[in-house]
Design a protein around this motif. Structure first.
Motif, short mmCIF file in Angstrom:
data_model
loop_
_atom_site.label_atom_id
_atom_site.label_comp_id
_atom_site.label_asym_id
_atom_site.label_seq_id
_atom_site.Cartn_x
_atom_site.Cartn_y
_atom_site.Cartn_z
N THR A 158 12.07 -16.88 5.45
CA THR A 158 13.38 -16.74 4.82
C THR A 158 13.13 -15.88 3.60
OG1 THR A 158 14.04 -18.91 5.59
CG2 THR A 158 15.34 -17.94 3.82
N PHE A 159 13.71 -14.70 3.61
CA PHE A 159 13.39 -13.71 2.59
C PHE A 159 14.63 -13.39 1.77
CE2 PHE A 159 12.48 -9.24 1.36
CZ PHE A 159 11.36 -9.50 0.59
N HIS A 160 14.55 -13.62 0.47
CA HIS A 160 15.66 -13.35 -0.45
C HIS A 160 16.96 -14.00 0.02
CE1 HIS A 160 13.35 -10.85 -3.06
NE2 HIS A 160 13.09 -9.97 -2.13
N SER A 161 16.87 -15.26 0.43
CA SER A 161 18.02 -16.07 0.84
C SER A 161 18.76 -15.51 2.05
CB SER A 161 18.99 -16.25 -0.34
OG SER A 161 18.35 -16.85 -1.41
N GLU A 162 18.11 -14.68 2.83
CA GLU A 162 18.72 -14.19 4.06
C GLU A 162 18.53 -15.24 5.15
OE1 GLU A 162 16.96 -10.44 5.03
OE2 GLU A 162 17.66 -9.50 3.17
N GLU A 163 19.10 -14.98 6.30
CA GLU A 163 18.91 -15.86 7.44
C GLU A 163 17.44 -15.86 7.84
OE1 GLU A 163 21.16 -17.85 9.10
OE2 GLU A 163 22.42 -17.36 7.39
N PRO A 164 16.91 -16.97 8.32
CA PRO A 164 15.51 -16.98 8.77
C PRO A 164 15.29 -15.95 9.88
CG PRO A 164 16.38 -19.21 8.65
CD PRO A 164 17.53 -18.27 8.43
N THR A 165 14.18 -15.26 9.80
CA THR A 165 13.83 -14.26 10.79
C THR A 165 12.33 -14.33 11.06
OG1 THR A 165 14.03 -11.91 11.38
CG2 THR A 165 13.45 -12.41 9.11
N GLU A 166 11.92 -13.75 12.16
CA GLU A 166 10.50 -13.76 12.50
C GLU A 166 9.87 -12.42 12.18
OE1 GLU A 166 9.66 -15.06 16.44
OE2 GLU A 166 10.10 -17.14 15.96
N ILE A 167 8.65 -12.48 11.67
CA ILE A 167 7.89 -11.27 11.39
C ILE A 167 6.62 -11.28 12.23
CG2 ILE A 167 8.81 -10.95 9.06
CD1 ILE A 167 6.15 -12.14 7.99
N THR A 168 6.14 -10.11 12.55
CA THR A 168 4.91 -10.00 13.33
C THR A 168 3.75 -9.51 12.47
OG1 THR A 168 5.52 -7.76 14.00
CG2 THR A 168 6.13 -9.57 15.48
N GLY A 169 4.03 -9.22 11.21
CA GLY A 169 2.97 -8.76 10.31
C GLY A 169 3.48 -8.63 8.89
N VAL A 170 2.52 -8.44 8.00
CA VAL A 170 2.86 -8.26 6.59
C VAL A 170 1.97 -7.15 6.03
CG1 VAL A 170 1.26 -10.06 5.81
CG2 VAL A 170 3.18 -9.46 4.38
N SER A 171 2.56 -6.34 5.18
CA SER A 171 1.82 -5.34 4.41
C SER A 171 1.99 -5.72 2.95
CB SER A 171 2.39 -3.94 4.65
OG SER A 171 2.21 -3.56 5.99
N LEU A 172 0.89 -5.87 2.22
CA LEU A 172 1.01 -6.36 0.87
C LEU A 172 0.06 -5.66 -0.09
CD1 LEU A 172 -0.90 -9.57 0.28
CD2 LEU A 172 -0.49 -8.91 2.62
N HIS A 173 0.38 -5.83 -1.35
CA HIS A 173 -0.45 -5.34 -2.44
C HIS A 173 -1.21 -6.53 -2.99
CE1 HIS A 173 -1.66 -3.49 -6.22
NE2 HIS A 173 -1.23 -4.58 -6.80
N VAL A 174 -2.51 -6.38 -3.15
CA VAL A 174 -3.33 -7.36 -3.86
C VAL A 174 -4.27 -6.60 -4.76
CG1 VAL A 174 -3.22 -9.25 -2.19
CG2 VAL A 174 -4.96 -7.52 -1.93
N ASP A 175 -4.67 -7.23 -5.84
CA ASP A 175 -5.54 -6.57 -6.81
C ASP A 175 -6.92 -6.25 -6.23
OD1 ASP A 175 -3.46 -6.81 -8.57
OD2 ASP A 175 -4.28 -8.54 -9.62
N ASP A 176 -7.44 -7.13 -5.40
CA ASP A 176 -8.76 -6.93 -4.80
C ASP A 176 -8.64 -7.06 -3.27
OD1 ASP A 176 -11.41 -6.71 -4.15
OD2 ASP A 176 -12.10 -8.31 -5.50
N PRO A 177 -8.16 -6.00 -2.61
CA PRO A 177 -7.94 -6.11 -1.16
C PRO A 177 -9.21 -6.33 -0.36
CG PRO A 177 -7.64 -3.84 -1.90
CD PRO A 177 -7.81 -4.68 -3.13
N GLN A 178 -10.32 -5.78 -0.82
CA GLN A 178 -11.58 -5.96 -0.10
C GLN A 178 -12.00 -7.43 -0.09
OE1 GLN A 178 -13.18 -3.48 1.63
NE2 GLN A 178 -14.47 -5.12 2.42
N ALA A 179 -11.86 -8.10 -1.22
CA ALA A 179 -12.23 -9.53 -1.29
C ALA A 179 -11.31 -10.37 -0.41
CB ALA A 179 -12.17 -10.01 -2.73
N MET A 180 -10.03 -10.05 -0.39
CA MET A 180 -9.10 -10.80 0.45
C MET A 180 -9.41 -10.55 1.93
SD MET A 180 -4.99 -11.05 0.23
CE MET A 180 -4.14 -12.44 0.95
N LEU A 181 -9.73 -9.32 2.28
CA LEU A 181 -10.07 -9.00 3.66
C LEU A 181 -11.32 -9.76 4.10
CD1 LEU A 181 -9.43 -7.20 6.12
CD2 LEU A 181 -10.94 -5.48 5.12
N VAL A 182 -12.33 -9.80 3.26
CA VAL A 182 -13.56 -10.53 3.57
C VAL A 182 -13.25 -12.01 3.76
CG1 VAL A 182 -15.78 -11.28 2.60
CG2 VAL A 182 -15.12 -8.87 2.50
#
Length: 180
Positions: free
Chosen positions: A149-173
């Motif tokens: 449920t994103f920004h109070s919209e109707e619930p929907t399904e997602i198949t993936g996410v693209s995001l910003h993180v400060d240390d992407p390599q550490a999160m990937l590991v």
């Protein structure tokens, strides 16, 4: 917002009492809010010096202080509520809001992909974008649809996410370590 500011002042991070790996997403987000805070402080001085009516001066100063507290609260929410990887889940956040909780077994793939074309949080074509000011750095694909449920919209399904993180390599590991 006030609770987030209080946590920030005390140096706390909402990482489920140390039971989760926390991944911040604040890199590059401080410049614009800092500029707003400086402008607000200049505005407060200008109001004090230029507005002759006491009632209007007090009203405008209260509005300025409230807006400054809101900016600091927004920043604090992003600092003290990072994305989390627990023993079983990936918790994606936007400030103090939990945007999605994904069971780690549902993660199909994770990879570093730098995208500069998305700078606003949005749902598009079954994908959730949680970017920083200069785009996203990590893509995570799921085995099946995950309800959000994103920004109070109707619930929907997602198949993936693209995001910003400060240390992407550490999160990937970390993601690869807990999903294999």
């Amino acid at each position: 917002m006030i609770a987030s500011v209080w946590m920030w002042i005390r140096g706390e991070v909402d990482d489920r009492q140390g039971q989760a790996a926390a991944f911040g997403y604040t890199k590059g987000t401080f410049l614009l809010p800092f500029a707003f805070m400086v402008a607000g402080l200049i505005e407060a001085v200008a109001i004090h010096l230029l507005v002759p009516w006491q009632w209007l001066r007090v009203t405008l100063l209260i509005a300025t202080v409230v807006s400054l507290v809101m900016v600091v609260g927004w920043l604090a929410g992003r600092v003290v509520h990072p994305h989390l990887i627990t023993e079983n889940d990936l918790v994606l956040r936007s400030g103090s809001a939990v945007v999605a909780t994904v069971v780690l077994a549902e993660i199909n793939a994770a990879r570093l992909i730098r995208r500069f074309d998305r700078t606003d949080e949005e749902l598009r074509d079954g994908r959730l974008y949680l970017p920083g000011p200069d785009g996203t750095v990590l893509d995570i694909d799921f085995r099946s649809g995950i309800p959000v449920t994103f920004h109070s919209e109707e619930p929907t399904e997602i198949t993936g996410v693209s995001l910003h993180v400060d240390d992407p390599q550490a999160m990937l590991v970390r993601l690869r370590a807990v999903t294999t």
